[in-house]
Design an enzyme around this catalytic site. Structure first.
Site, PDB file in Angstrom:
ATOM      1  N   GLU A 257      13.016   1.857 -12.006  1.00 59.88           N
ATOM      2  CA  GLU A 257      13.903   2.080 -10.861  1.00 59.88           C
ATOM      3  C   GLU A 257      15.257   1.543 -11.296  1.00 59.88           C
ATOM      4  O   GLU A 257      15.411   0.361 -11.551  1.00 59.88           O
ATOM      5  CB  GLU A 257      13.387   1.340  -9.622  1.00 59.88           C
ATOM      6  CG  GLU A 257      14.235   1.576  -8.403  1.00 59.88           C
ATOM      7  CD  GLU A 257      14.426   0.306  -7.581  1.00 59.88           C
ATOM      8  OE1 GLU A 257      15.593  -0.006  -7.266  1.00 59.88           O
ATOM      9  OE2 GLU A 257      13.426  -0.359  -7.278  1.00 59.88           O
ATOM     10  N   CYS A 296      20.090  -1.593  -4.695  1.00 60.52           N
ATOM     11  CA  CYS A 296      19.892  -0.340  -5.425  1.00 60.52           C
ATOM     12  C   CYS A 296      19.963   0.862  -4.498  1.00 60.52           C
ATOM     13  O   CYS A 296      20.140   1.988  -4.953  1.00 60.52           O
ATOM     14  CB  CYS A 296      18.552  -0.370  -6.163  1.00 60.52           C
ATOM     15  SG  CYS A 296      17.126  -0.674  -5.094  1.00 60.52           S
TER      16      CYS A 296
END
Length: 675
Positions: A257, A296
């Site tokens: 990720e 994120c």
């Protein structure tokens, strides 16, 4: 100021920072507050996980592992204030602590619940239904999941030192795989404190959890086919790690990720002054300032109808101007610092790149005012808003992520153009759309879904219950294609399966029944003198079967059921109309009449261990029944699942056949049965 010795926990021992220790600095004043890392015996660490932690976890059932995860969550929840206190030095505010600490603990609670409800009290997980390969039904196939027999290496980012660890750990523990946690050095003191709590709880088997607060050394060079690497961080680091020759050679699972240029679209149906407009401004502001923009999932690109660019700039700038920046311990501060001086310089450098294609319309370091701290000594960044008038010509804007409180407004002509701009990010974790228009939502899903791991829609109808653009939920998939890393986390039990191996198992119906502890049609049927409803849960055997006598269905039965229930559908009441229906030869019995008669045929009416009927699943009808035909029932113990000390669930396979042994209907009946 005392410098903390931030220890690693390896092979059952806490290790002091060694000669190669790395400095950990306060985000508020830049002073050294800790030393992390040191000499690491990688082989001993991996062996401890594989020979101690793995076997111990694999002996436990999914339910036992889930109970362990819940107990850990409860233990941490009672001690979370200590994690709050140590987190202030990372630049995080009290609100940021809740997202990180409470969010991580909450994720553990969700996985503990899902593990108990959605997984069996077993060590093997069945995947899908039985596949049959021949007419006789004696040779069948079943997909199963079993625990990987290696170790999960979790390499986490600096922005969520608790949540980033706990969300991955909950999944790997329930899957039965031991974990080695490698937090980012900048915030590893928070992770170390959390791991210390979990180890001190005594709830984890030896070797189930280890911690490396410095470098991993040559760990990746020593991993094998049963191991997993789950990484969160930058795309450059992900590329370096996943390109490790040993990772490639051994096909070590690698999930990433990474960078994500997430977008938020103001729908074409939204007007200035509406609830949706205000919601949009609030969502973007929150994503720019929570965790100082170090998420994120934060909004990096604000995609707005051409005619609303200026109102959005004005409204967002006004809200940003009210955001107090400074030492997060000071009352009234709403945004702290980025995690370190190095990170501040990186954010400013990336903002400078964006400035080559966009005009700064709010912020910049010149106007930075900090409460309770020194703006130069601390890692503070002023929220900065850019406007790109021609996003079609821009290139760097769609490639550069400033991982801080920086975002860019860009106009779109129509919805197709907005979708095109969102997709130019090359793959993101999340894109959001504020709209009331269902057609807008459908087009975005159709045309943008392939480029985004999550699509978040919100409006005035849902905003009170919504979780927010930047909040991945443990129930839903977190990850994204392309630039976002191509990996997946969370997603409920899907996340657990990432740490397991799916295997196709083929064999006789009896063998597959034994493997899966679920009776398979074609396996041996066991007949006993006593009715199965008279037997307690522990006495029942898989395959135990009751066969009923025949019962003839009469026209009076059909008409009485129709009048009694009010179901006078023409296929049951009108002979000519029924015959015109291609599915029916004549007037037919109601499907629910057949189910009712089936219950009457197999039930044992006297008080006994069967406590309640709790469900009926997988119902299908294969053949209609007309007046004058007869039905009979086969009731078979298909599965047994513990619930508590008093009762457990029994899943029964029920098949209804006619006088010619042709199957009429089939379903699973769920009952609670006393121990």
């Amino acid at each position: 100021m005392t410098v903390q010795n931030i220890q690693s926990f390896v092979a059952g021992r806490w290790l002091d920072a060694g000669s190669q220790a790395r400095e950990v600095k306060s985000a508020i004043n830049g002073q050294v507050i800790g030393l992390a890392g040191g000499d690491l015996d990688v082989e001993a660490m991996l062996a401890h996980a594989r020979t101690k932690g793995g076997p111990a976890l694999r002996k436990m059932t999914f339910h036992q592992r889930a109970k362990m995860v819940k107990a850990l969550a409860l233990y941490l929840n009672e001690r979370k204030s200590a994690l709050y206190d140590i987190s202030f030095a990372t630049g995080a505010t009290a609100t940021d602590h809740m997202i990180d600490v409470d969010g991580g603990i909450g994720t553990m609670f969700v996985y503990a619940s899902k593990g108990r409800v959605e997984l069996p009290d077993d060590t093997i997980l069945l995947d899908g239904e039985i596949e049959r390969f021949g007419k006789g039904g004696t040779f069948v196939g079943q997909h199963v999941y079993t625990s990987l027999q290696g170790v999960a290496v979790h390499i986490n980012a600096f922005n969520f030192p608790v949540w980033g660890m706990l969300e991955k750990l909950a999944q790997s523990l329930i899957a039965g795989v031991p974990s080695i946690v490698k937090p980012a050095t900048a915030t590893c003191q928070v992770t170390e404190s959390c791991v210390r709590m979990m180890i001190e709880s005594g709830l984890l088997p030896d070797g189930a959890l280890q911690l490396v607060t410095g470098g991993l050394g040559d760990t990746l060079d020593r991993l094998a086919a049963q191991d997993v690497v789950s990484f969160t961080g930058s795309a450059d680091t992900a590329l370096k790690l996943r390109s490790n020759p040993n990772i490639l050679r051994n096909s070590v699972r690698f999930s990433a990720e990474q960078d994500s240029l997430n977008a938020s679209i103001l729908g074409p149906d939204v007007q200035v002054g509406s609830e949706e407009f205000d919601l949009f401004i609030k969502e973007v502001h929150r994503e720019m300032t929570v965790k100082a923009g170090q998420k994120c999932t934060a909004v990096r690109r604000i995609i707005t109808p051409e005619g609303l660019v200026q109102p959005v700039i004005e409204a967002l700038s006004a809200r940003l101007a009210k955001t107090t920046i400074g030492d997060p311990k000071v009352e009234g501060v709403r945004m702290g610092a980025v995690v370190s001086g190095d990170q501040r310089e990186d954010v400013l450098a990336k903002a400078a790149i964006i400035a080559t294609e966009a005009e700064r319309v709010y912020g910049g370091q010149d106007g930075l005012q900090v409460v309770g701290a020194d703006a130069e000594a601390g890692a503070f960044v002023n929220p900065t808003l850019f406007h790109c008038a021609d996003p079609d010509k821009a290139v760097k804007l769609h490639e550069t992520e400033a991982f801080g409180p920086v975002s860019t407004i860009m106009p779109y002509r129509d919805l197709g153009h907005a979708i095109e701009l969102a997709n130019r990010g090359g793959g993101s974790l999340v894109a959001s759309v504020i709209t009331r228009d269902g057609a807008v939502a459908r087009e975005v899903v159709q045309e943008a879904g392939a480029w985004h791991g999550r699509l978040y829609f919100n409006n005035a109808e849902s905003m009170k219950d919504s979780t927010g653009h930047g909040s991945p939920m443990p129930h839903m998939v977190h990850g994204g294609p392309g630039r976002a890393g191509g990996g997946e986390e969370l997603g409920g039990i899907r996340g657990v399966k990432h740490f397991m191996q799916r295997t196709a198992v083929q064999g006789s119906a009896n063998l597959i029944t034994a493997v899966g502890k679920r009776w398979v049609t074609g396996a041996t049927e066991i007949t006993k003198d006593a009715h199965p409803f008279t037997r307690q849960w522990g006495e029942l055997e898989l395959g135990e079967t009751f066969n009923s006598p025949l019962r003839t269905i009469t026209m009076d039965d059909i008409e009485h059921f129709a009048q009694f229930t009010g179901d006078t559908f023409y296929a049951h009441m009108d002979e000519d109309a029924a015959k015109r229906n291609p599915f029916f030869p004549d007037r037919v019995a109601h499907g629910y009449l057949l189910l009712s008669f089936a219950a009457g045929l197999f039930v044992e009416p006297n008080e006994g261990p069967v406590l309640a009927n709790t469900g009926l699943e997988n119902l299908s009808f294969q053949k209609p029944v007309t007046a004058g035909e007869a039905i009979k029932v086969r009731l078979t113990v298909k599965g047994k699942h513990p619930r508590n000390a008093e009762y457990a669930e029994v899943r029964w396979n029920v098949t209804i056949t006619n006088q010619d042994d042709e199957q009429v209907a089939e379903y699973d009946l769920l009952t609670m049965v006393a121990h």
